[in-house]
Motif scaffolding. Structure first.
Motif, short mmCIF file in Angstrom:
data_model
loop_
_atom_site.label_atom_id
_atom_site.label_comp_id
_atom_site.label_asym_id
_atom_site.label_seq_id
_atom_site.Cartn_x
_atom_site.Cartn_y
_atom_site.Cartn_z
N VAL A 265 0.85 -1.18 0.00
CA VAL A 265 0.00 0.00 0.00
C VAL A 265 0.88 1.24 0.00
CG1 VAL A 265 -1.85 -1.21 1.21
CG2 VAL A 265 -0.17 0.11 2.53
N SER A 266 0.28 2.38 -0.25
CA SER A 266 1.02 3.65 -0.19
C SER A 266 0.08 4.76 0.28
CB SER A 266 1.63 3.99 -1.55
OG SER A 266 0.63 4.14 -2.54
N TYR A 267 0.68 5.84 0.78
CA TYR A 267 -0.08 6.94 1.36
C TYR A 267 0.88 8.10 1.57
CZ TYR A 267 2.20 4.60 5.25
OH TYR A 267 3.14 3.99 6.04
N HIS A 268 0.38 9.22 2.05
CA HIS A 268 1.27 10.31 2.43
C HIS A 268 1.00 10.69 3.88
CE1 HIS A 268 -2.30 12.77 1.54
NE2 HIS A 268 -1.76 13.72 2.28
N THR A 269 1.93 11.38 4.48
CA THR A 269 1.86 11.75 5.89
C THR A 269 1.52 13.22 6.04
OG1 THR A 269 3.44 10.03 6.52
CG2 THR A 269 3.17 11.86 8.05
N THR A 270 0.58 13.50 6.96
CA THR A 270 0.22 14.88 7.28
C THR A 270 0.45 15.12 8.77
OG1 THR A 270 -2.08 14.51 7.93
CG2 THR A 270 -1.63 14.65 5.57
N ASP A 271 0.22 16.35 9.19
CA ASP A 271 0.37 16.66 10.61
C ASP A 271 -0.63 15.89 11.47
OD1 ASP A 271 2.42 18.37 10.03
OD2 ASP A 271 1.15 20.19 10.02
N LYS A 272 -1.75 15.48 10.86
CA LYS A 272 -2.78 14.77 11.60
C LYS A 272 -2.87 13.29 11.24
CE LYS A 272 -5.77 18.83 12.27
NZ LYS A 272 -7.14 19.36 12.08
N SER A 273 -1.82 12.77 10.63
CA SER A 273 -1.84 11.36 10.25
C SER A 273 -2.00 10.46 11.47
CB SER A 273 -0.57 10.99 9.49
OG SER A 273 -0.61 11.47 8.16
N ILE A 274 -2.60 9.31 11.27
CA ILE A 274 -2.92 8.38 12.34
C ILE A 274 -1.96 7.19 12.32
CG2 ILE A 274 -5.33 9.05 12.43
CD1 ILE A 274 -5.97 6.56 10.74
N ASP A 275 -1.88 6.50 13.44
CA ASP A 275 -1.00 5.35 13.54
C ASP A 275 -1.76 4.03 13.46
OD1 ASP A 275 -2.30 5.21 15.97
OD2 ASP A 275 -0.53 5.62 17.20
N ASP A 276 -3.05 4.08 13.06
CA ASP A 276 -3.85 2.86 13.03
C ASP A 276 -4.79 2.82 11.83
OD1 ASP A 276 -5.53 4.88 13.89
OD2 ASP A 276 -6.59 3.64 15.35
N ALA A 277 -4.27 3.16 10.64
CA ALA A 277 -5.10 3.10 9.44
C ALA A 277 -5.58 1.67 9.22
CB ALA A 277 -4.31 3.59 8.23
N HIS A 278 -6.89 1.50 9.00
CA HIS A 278 -7.52 0.17 8.93
C HIS A 278 -7.54 -0.35 7.49
CE1 HIS A 278 -8.67 1.09 12.96
NE2 HIS A 278 -9.58 0.16 13.06
N TYR A 279 -6.55 -1.17 7.16
CA TYR A 279 -6.53 -1.85 5.87
C TYR A 279 -7.03 -3.28 6.05
CZ TYR A 279 -3.62 1.81 3.72
OH TYR A 279 -3.13 2.99 3.22
N THR A 280 -7.73 -3.79 5.05
CA THR A 280 -8.14 -5.18 5.04
C THR A 280 -7.79 -5.79 3.69
OG1 THR A 280 -10.01 -4.72 6.51
CG2 THR A 280 -10.07 -6.79 5.30
N VAL A 281 -7.08 -6.91 3.73
CA VAL A 281 -6.77 -7.66 2.52
C VAL A 281 -7.76 -8.81 2.42
CG1 VAL A 281 -5.05 -8.99 1.26
CG2 VAL A 281 -4.33 -7.05 2.67
N TRP A 282 -8.54 -8.83 1.33
CA TRP A 282 -9.46 -9.92 1.07
C TRP A 282 -8.80 -10.89 0.09
CZ3 TRP A 282 -14.34 -10.61 3.24
CH2 TRP A 282 -14.80 -9.55 4.03
N HIS A 283 -8.53 -12.11 0.55
CA HIS A 283 -7.85 -13.10 -0.28
C HIS A 283 -8.70 -14.37 -0.32
CE1 HIS A 283 -6.22 -14.78 3.62
NE2 HIS A 283 -6.38 -13.50 3.95
#
Length: 982
Positions: free
Chosen positions: A311-329
């Motif tokens: 995955v990829s994303y960018h960081t902001t001043d309000k970025s979180i440490d628990d982004a909820h990703y789910t992989v469906w396999h």
């Protein structure tokens, strides 16, 4: 005349002055060295000093001796080679005492110091051996206490004394690179014994070492592509037609005010950064599941298989440490929490999963804005499935190889690294760039974290880097091992790291690796030399801003080393030793206790109880060399039908050896089991399956006897050495990327030569190919085929469970024995045999009682050629072995049971191959039931009044087409179980 006289006088004066000057010079004598005799004695001492524990090729010498009478000191400096030893307190004190005795009485009470490489010998004693630990050689109060970069939130257990929340940078050496001077793509190391170092070291790191570290809880970054997958599918917000969709809840997704990833077709040139070419998305967080917003990345997979997910994303001043990703396999959800306060604008690895062909929500990635942070921001960018092909064009086209086979320089560019990270040589020397980028990429990621605080970067708390190599060199006897060597760099940058730690922490790491690995190998395999500990100016140990080391595991040029190195069982043990060393080192650096993860359980079985349940049984395996590696629980993973394996059910208790699970009728269930403890999780067991048809009158027991993992056929005689992949390509643990081609240089007298006639020389006929190995899931393949008949109950077990009488064949009407590529090859480090004595006896008794037998394997005849074995084959399976099918056209077609079908005969990526199927002829009254394309017999069927049997000279699971494979199984079942079937 006067002028002439003056000139003559000057010349005369010059001529007469020269001898006088020369005479004066001759009278100047160098004062005698009062310590020459002492220097000679000390030098002889060093020259004659030998290590009993190490193979050190260089000679020790005295460099300098300085006696200072005013300070009453004696300073002795030895050459750097003295520091190549593994120092203990005893060794350091022995040298001090021996040298002290050589000093004259006049300086006996002076303070003596002995150094090598700028370090006092006593400083070279590693922290692990010190009675009183030097806290300056640990992280002390420096530690990362936040959430990890990536965490699998679906794990059914918790790791407390492993590598949880530890971030490690790890890579295998070298890879294909572009030689700017010659304008061509090249490998970095020679073609030897079927492989190259560029390929070989991956076979230790990718299937073994990285998973072990991850199973211990570590987050492992690799500057080389880790995924052995040539396909790549990218789904991105800038190209929504690739499968990108948004769903808005209370908070809507919107465009971020920064650049993001964008993909374009074709290749990428130098300077192009895909992570600055597009846009990315963001939204505010919520803690209300009913109000959540979601993004779905749904790839159009063109070929089923295992795919790494990034995955990829960018960081902001309000970025979180628990982004909820789910992989469906395959319909199974696995949840992850990603810390978006670090590691922005690059590929962030979640895991590797099996995806089905097609485009479906059963195989996708989702991101929710759910979070424990009420005023946070979650961001999103592209998601990548699969390692893919190299796409960096350095002026003469791309490499044409999968990205995982390329050097790190090109992955770094694809991963969004700044130009100064991946091209330190201004585009003029990709070889040099590649050596440097592994460390610079690590530094860029770790910059700004607690472990690399004095530089800017992506804030990932990487605290250690390790490069896995093999090196050159050979032993002239052709039998001895060269062994293992380690490298560190302690004397640059004022001998301190970015965090302020002394660089001796890197020596401690190199020391522990060099001590532990040969010691572990010796316990199991006998002699394995411990070579030097180099303290040298190597990029991979000079450049990292965290403790670092290079491990030269063995010599790729030495046949005796590679005979072990090409064996998958040895690779597992080598990787386990490296993992344990890193576990101990990191734990000691943080003053923590540790527990070693357990070994995988064995003796698996899955049987139906008759009450709508399946009983799954196993046996724990104890590591005799690691007292902490005892399981305290187990995890049972379940897959139903064509779905993937779930996230597991935890079974508490290290002595629990079975569990009962409800099963629905006419639904295939498959299981695998791992062992767990506070240090982590083992590798998985083989797969077992059940299928319940409550009204069925007959049951089938599938027995997996294919457990072999082996190097290719070993050739080792008076004239030749090497690996014959054409006779037997061996069996790897799953897919491998380690083979370059077939060995063509066999002459032992050309040992050490890298020319075409040199020993071990290998062609490139397999270059860029992945080769399938043993996936340990063939019970599931057989059970799936049997289940299509919907007439029979199915149970299964490993051959080890049968050997220990934990499963009783007399409770079944049919046995399906899987032998795959099992054989007694005579060279594997772990001995194998086609059929154990207990399995043979079970089969004999089963037939005597009137049971029906299906037996298939690649070596069913050739591995049973002793007179008693031939009699067994003739009496029980009603066949004789007539040699390998030597079809000159290597056709892969077979005719039988009213069908023509193909089987895996050539090495390939999807399934292990039966390179040499066997001709088996019937013993009357049996008959041939299948024929190869050249009309030789491929199977033998026996329809007796006492019992029935069906034997195949090739593995059943090697049949390529699944519908035909299932149809053939139904035909075999009809033949074996048709009589008296209500």
């Amino acid at each position: 005349m006067k002028r002439t006289s003056i000139i003559l006088a000057a010349v005369f004066a010059l001529l007469t002055a020269m001898p006088a000057d020369a005479a004066r010079k001759a009278k100047v004598k160098t004062p005698p060295d009062p310590y020459k005799s002492l220097k000679d004695k000390i030098d002889r001492y060093f020259v004659n000093f030998k290590s009993d524990e190490q193979r050190i090729r260089s000679t020790f010498h005295l460099k300098t001796l300085v006696v200072n009478d005013s300070l009453r000191t004696v300073d002795i400096s030895a050459n750097n080679n003295l520091g190549e030893q593994l120092f203990t307190d005893d060794l350091a004190e022995t040298i001090y005492q021996d040298v002290q005795q050589l000093l004259p009485d006049s300086v006996q009470d002076y303070n003596l110091t002995i150094t090598t490489g700028g370090w006092d010998l006593r400083q070279l004693v590693p922290n692990r051996l010190r009675q009183h630990k030097d806290r300056n050689r640990t992280w002390g109060d420096i530690d990362y206490h936040g959430r990890p970069w990536v965490r699998n939130a679906s794990l059914p257990y918790t790791i407390t004394e492993g590598l949880q929340n530890r971030h490690i940078s790890l890579w295998a050496s070298h890879g294909r690179y572009f030689n700017v001077k010659d304008s061509t793509w090249k490998w970095q190391r020679p073609a030897l014994f079927g492989t190259r170092e560029d390929l070989f070291t991956q076979t230790i790191v990718v299937p073994y070492l990285i998973p072990m570290l991850q199973n211990a809880g570590a987050i492992v970054f690799s500057p080389r592509e880790r995924d052995w997958q040539r396909n790549e599918f990218i789904v991105d917000n800038d190209t929504p037609e690739t499968g990108y969709t948004e769903h808005n809840g209370t908070h809507q997704w919107s465009k971020s005010n920064t650049n993001g990833f964008a993909w374009h077709s074709g290749s990428y040139e130098d300077f192009e950064n895909p992570f600055t070419a597009g846009t990315c998305r963001q939204t505010a967080t919520t803690d209300n599941a009913k109000r959540q917003s979601e993004i779905v990345w749904k790839p159009a997979i063109t070929e089923s298989g295992n795919y790494a997910v990034y995955v990829s994303y960018h960081t902001t001043d309000k970025s979180i440490d628990d982004a909820h990703y789910t992989v469906w396999h395959q319909g199974i959800p696995t949840e992850f929490r990603v810390n978006q306060t670090m590691g922005e604008k690059t590929w962030v690895y979640l895991g590797t999963f099996y995806f089905d062909q097609g485009q479906s929500t059963r195989n996708c990635v989702t991101l929710s804005n759910l979070s424990r942070h009420h005023h946070g921001v979650v961001t999103a960018d592209a998601v990548r499935f699969g390692g893919g092909m190299g796409n960096i064009d350095r002026g003469r086209g791309v490499s044409g190889l999968p990205r995982c086979l390329e050097a790190a320089r090109y992955y770094a560019q694809w991963a969004g690294m700044p130009y100064e990270v991946y091209s330190t040589k201004d585009g003029e020397d990709d070889y040099g760039d590649d050596i440097n980028v592994r460390s610079y990429m690590t530094n860029h990621l770790a910059g700004g974290s607690v472990f690399v605080p004095d530089t800017t970067g992506l804030n990932v708390p990487i605290e250690l880097s390790l490069a896995i190599h093999s090196d050159a060199g050979y032993t002239r006897d052709g039998k001895s091992h060269t062994g293992t060597l380690s490298v560190c760099t302690t004397y640059l940058n004022d001998s301190i790291l970015n965090s302020g730690l002394t660089r001796l922490v890197s020596r401690d790491l190199a020391d522990e690796l060099l001590y532990s690995i040969p010691a572990d190998i010796k316990k199991k395999y006998g002699n394995w030399p411990t070579r030097e500990l180099y303290d040298r100016n190597y990029s991979e140990t000079r450049c990292p801003m965290v403790p670092s080391a290079i491990l030269e595991t063995m010599s790729h040029q030495n046949f005796a080393d590679m005979r072990m190195g090409q064996d998958p069982n040895f690779r597992f043990d080598l990787a386990r030793s490296i993992y344990k060393t890193l576990l101990r080192y990191i734990s000691d650096m943080h003053h923590k206790k540790y527990v070693v993860q357990p070994l995988a359980p064995d003796r698996l079985s899955a049987e139906l109880t008759g009450r709508g349940e399946a009983k799954i049984s196993w046996h724990p395996v104890y590591d005799e060399y690691e007292p902490t590696a005892k399981p305290t629980g187990f995890v049972v993973y379940t897959a139903t039908g064509r779905s993937g394996f779930d996230n597991g059910t935890y079974i508490k208790g290290g002595t629990e050896t079975s569990v009962t699970i409800p099963v629905d009728p006419e639904k295939l269930y498959s299981f695998r089991v791992t062992a767990v403890n506070d240090g982590g999780e083992s590798f998985p067991s083989e797969v077992v399956s059940v299928f319940d048809v409550p009204e069925a009158q007959k049951s089938v027991l599938i027995v997996n006897g294919f457990t072999r993992l082996a190097a290719p056929q070993v050739v080792d005689n008076t004239a030749s050495q090497g690996f014959d992949l054409e006779t037997d390509a061996g069996v790897t643990y799953g897919r491998t990327a380690g083979w370059l081609g077939y060995q063509t240089g066999w002459d032992k007298s050309k040992m050490g030569s890298e020319r075409r006639d040199g020993l071990g020389y290998t062609n490139d006929s397999l270059q860029g190919q992945f080769i399938a190995g043993n996936d340990f899931d063939y019970i599931r393949t057989h059970a799936t085929a049997i289940a299509t008949a919907r007439k029979y109950r199915v149970a299964s077990c490993s051959v080890a469970a049968l050997d220990n009488n934990e499963v009783h064949p007399q409770n079944y009407e049919m046995m399906d024995v899987i032998l795959g590529l099992q054989r007694k090859d005579g060279y594997s480090l772990v001995p194998y045999q086609l059929m154990s004595p207990m399995l043979r006896e079970h089969i004999r008794l089963f037939a005597k009682r009137g049971g029906s037998l299906l037996v298939s394997g690649a070596y069913l005849g050739s591995d049973m050629q002793d007179p008693v074995d031939r009699t067994y084959l003739a009496d029980i399976l009603k066949l004789t072995y007539q040699g390998q099918n030597a079809d000159s056209l290597q056709r892969d077609t077979i005719n039988g049971l009213g069908l023509q079908f193909t089987f895996h005969r050539q090495l390939n990526e999807q399934h292990y191959a039966d390179q040499h199927p066997e001709i088996i002829e019937p013993v009357y009254p049996a008959f041939s039931a299948m024929k190869y394309a050249d009309d030789y017999s491929a199977s033998v069927a026996y329809n007796g009044t006492d019992y029935r049997s069906f034997a195949m000279g090739f593995p059943f699971e090697c049949i390529k087409d699944e519908p035909k494979r299932n149809s053939i199984m139904r035909g075999i079942l009809q033949f074996l179980l048709q009589s008296n079937n209500p």
